[in-house]
Design a protein around this motif. Structure first.
Motif, PDB file in Angstrom:
ATOM      1  N   ALA A  12      -1.679   9.679   7.282  1.00  0.00           N
ATOM      2  CA  ALA A  12      -0.374   9.103   6.975  1.00  0.00           C
ATOM      3  C   ALA A  12       0.152   8.315   8.173  1.00  0.00           C
ATOM      4  O   ALA A  12      -0.095   8.650   9.331  1.00  0.00           O
ATOM      5  CB  ALA A  12       0.593  10.203   6.589  1.00  0.00           C
ATOM      6  N   TYR A  26       4.850   2.552   4.490  1.00  0.00           N
ATOM      7  CA  TYR A  26       4.413   3.886   4.887  1.00  0.00           C
ATOM      8  C   TYR A  26       3.361   4.408   3.916  1.00  0.00           C
ATOM      9  O   TYR A  26       3.534   4.409   2.701  1.00  0.00           O
ATOM     10  CB  TYR A  26       5.606   4.863   4.942  1.00  0.00           C
ATOM     11  N   TRP A  27       2.232   4.832   4.526  1.00  0.00           N
ATOM     12  CA  TRP A  27       1.112   5.469   3.781  1.00  0.00           C
ATOM     13  C   TRP A  27       1.207   6.965   4.002  1.00  0.00           C
ATOM     14  O   TRP A  27       1.195   7.436   5.123  1.00  0.00           O
ATOM     15  CB  TRP A  27      -0.217   4.905   4.324  1.00  0.00           C
ATOM     16  N   ASP A  28       1.359   7.753   2.874  1.00  0.00           N
ATOM     17  CA  ASP A  28       1.572   9.194   3.021  1.00  0.00           C
ATOM     18  C   ASP A  28       0.288   9.988   3.113  1.00  0.00           C
ATOM     19  O   ASP A  28       0.288  11.223   3.062  1.00  0.00           O
ATOM     20  CB  ASP A  28       2.428   9.737   1.862  1.00  0.00           C
ATOM     21  N   THR A  33       3.914   4.410  -0.306  1.00  0.00           N
ATOM     22  CA  THR A  33       5.256   4.787  -0.730  1.00  0.00           C
ATOM     23  C   THR A  33       6.105   3.551  -0.840  1.00  0.00           C
ATOM     24  O   THR A  33       5.639   2.420  -0.594  1.00  0.00           O
ATOM     25  CB  THR A  33       5.888   5.762   0.267  1.00  0.00           C
TER      26      THR A  33
END
Length: 265
Positions: A12, A26-28, A33
């Motif tokens: 993330a 943003y990469w969770d 996201t």
């Protein structure tokens, strides 16, 4: 933003936005996201000789995943939660196949031992019974038996002659009584004698007539009836001459019947 991308090894964090290079998204760790932020200037990297004591181990970030359609995962691909990299469903299919193969192998060996003989399998068949139509009875023609001609009745000739003689004699006697009554000037006896002659006529008609005289007997009876009707009318009129003439006609008819009766055989 949701994604159907399968689990990724990318950790993330913030990565350049795929739609706007001036932004970062943003990469969770599993999907992109909806959180975005302005792209920041990448800080200069520290020297390679910088000590790493008491610093948290950071994994090098790999390039963000491409936004392409996720390939359909293979049923035999490694899934999270399995120790051997094979799903429980796949293992189930393999076990089932092994069981079926074992049964087929055992069946083949059994057939080989029995010499390839197979037991006949009884197949229950349900017989469908079609109701048969009840035949309609055909009326048969009734053949009427041909009536044989009846044998002529046997007539007692002697009994006939005795009856004919007696009844014609009674008629003559009644006529004689009428003659006596007219001589005395009476009238009541004429009526009663006429009734008695009618009774004697009925007795003559009831006799069984022999075939030898039947053709003559019937017309003679008709003649007697005609003369008796004339006498009855004359008695009602009261004219002595007319009454006497009618009495002579009745006496003549009685004599004819008596003669016919004597010739019966």
């Amino acid at each position: 933003m949701s994604s159907t991308t399968p689990p990724s090894v990318t950790p993330a964090g913030w990565y350049p936005d795929y739609a706007d290079p001036t932004q970062q998204r943003y990469w969770d760790g599993a999907a992109w996201t909806t959180h975005t932020a302005p792209a920041a200037v990448t800080p200069p990297q520290q020297a390679a000789t910088a000590p790493l004591v008491n610093q948290p181990l950071q994994l090098q970030k790999s390039a963000p995943p491409a936004f392409t359609a996720a390939p359909v995962p293979s049923p035999y691909a490694a899934q999270p939660g399995t120790a051997s990299g094979m799903s429980g469903k796949a293992k189930g299919w393999i076990i089932a196949g092994a069981v079926v193969g074992s049964l087929l192998l055992v069946g083949g060996v059994s057939n080989a031992i029995n010499g390839g003989r197979t037991e006949p399998v009884a197949i229950a068949q349900t017989a469908t019974q079609t109701p048969t139509a009840t035949p309609t009875p055909v009326p048969t023609a009734t053949v009427e038996p041909i009536a044989e001609p009846a044998a002529p009745a046997v007539v007692d000739v002697a009994a006939f002659q005795a009856g004919a003689s007696k009844h014609t004699a009674d008629i003559d006697k009644d006529l004689d009584d009428m003659v006596t009554t007219m001589a005395e000037g009476g009238t009541w006896r004429l009526i009663s004698n006429t009734a008695e002659i009618s009774f004697n006529l009925g007795q003559l008609e009831s006799l069984d007539v022999p075939a030898s005289i039947a053709a003559e007997w019937a017309p003679a009876l008709v003649g007697l009836q005609t003369n008796l009707d004339t006498l009855t009318t004359a008695v009602s009129g009261g004219d002595p001459a007319t009454i006497q003439g009618a009495m002579d006609g009745v006496r003549a008819s009685a004599a004819v019947l008596r003669d016919i009766g004597t010739r019966a055989v």
